[in-house]
Motif scaffolding. Structure first.
Motif: not given
Length: 257
Positions: A146-147, A180-181, A48-52
């Motif tokens: 996103k939790p 890689v972010h 759900r949080n591929p950037q971090p």
């Protein structure tokens, strides 16, 4: 030194510092190790949080190898420094986790901004902190990840300053590296995301912004560590800040274009 020789140096205890600037051309990975009962929710948090949390590899339960990243990797000893958390609290910094290993542990390896920093430098952009042997400043923001299940956290970001012209180029370059972010999450006024440049997360990195420069903020791989601290699993083992796992994967292989 090659990634493998650096891993051997970590394994033998002769390398224990920051990994930035080493193994040029190769991917370095953020590490998070969790018990199996806590791993599925963490996988969902990464998805759900591929950037971090740009996931590169997940181990089999109880396995200390990551063959997709390097055939000889032993995750118990091949990171320069580890941080051990118990019930969400920092417990110790250690150079080897062989004595802590359990058959129910699962390793997650995630992409690191050191890969796109190399692309920025190769394009002729200046990263002053690298010349000083430092890393980019890390900040806790008012934006939230996103939790997923038991995992929830504010979004941590790294900051790098550029002139306006170089900022445009930096956005173009890092957009090519979603594993890689990727591109920055925010640019300009730090106050809009709740950041004071002198107040860095755990004091990590450089917060210097010179007159005429724009601060650019990228999602940071320490975000999942903060989510784990909030979730409070019985044990979690991560890399120490800016002390990553050297892999045999080339940075160029992660470029989207």
């Amino acid at each position: 030194m090659t990634p493998r020789s650096l891993r051997v140096a970590c394994r033998e205890g002769s390398f224990a510092g920051y990994t930035a600037g080493h193994a040029k051309g190769f991917v370095q990975a953020n590490i998070c190790i969790l018990p199996r009962d806590w791993a599925e929710d963490f996988l969902l948090f990464c998805q759900r949080n591929p950037q971090p949390c740009p996931l590169l590899s997940r181990s089999d339960v109880g396995s200390w190898s990551l063959p997709e990243l390097g055939e000889d990797i032993d995750i118990r000893s091949d990171v320069p420094r580890y941080h051990v958390f118990r019930e969400g609290r920092f417990d110790a910094e250690v150079a080897d986790i062989t004595d802590l290993w359990r058959n129910d542990l699962v390793t997650f390896a995630m992409g690191c901004s050191f890969s796109f920093e190399e692309a920025l430098v190769d394009a002729g952009l200046t990263l002053r902190f690298l010349d000083r042997g430092e890393v980019a400043g890390v900040y806790e923001t008012t934006m939230r990840a996103k939790p997923a299940g038991r995992y929830d956290a504010p979004l941590l970001m790294t900051m790098r300053p550029f002139t306006p012209a170089d900022a445009i180029r930096a956005i173009q370059i890092t957009s090519r590296f979603p594993n890689v972010h990727g591109a920055p999450v925010h640019l300009g006024d730090p106050g809009q995301i709740g950041v004071e440049l002198d107040n860095r997360y755990r004091g990590v990195g450089s917060g210097e912004v010179l007159p005429g420069e724009i601060p650019l903020f990228w999602a940071c791989g320490l975000t999942p560590q903060l989510a784990v601290m909030t979730a409070k699993p019985p044990i979690c083992i991560t890399h120490a800040p800016s002390s990553m796992l050297f892999t045999d994967i080339r940075n160029a292989s992660l470029a989207a274009l």
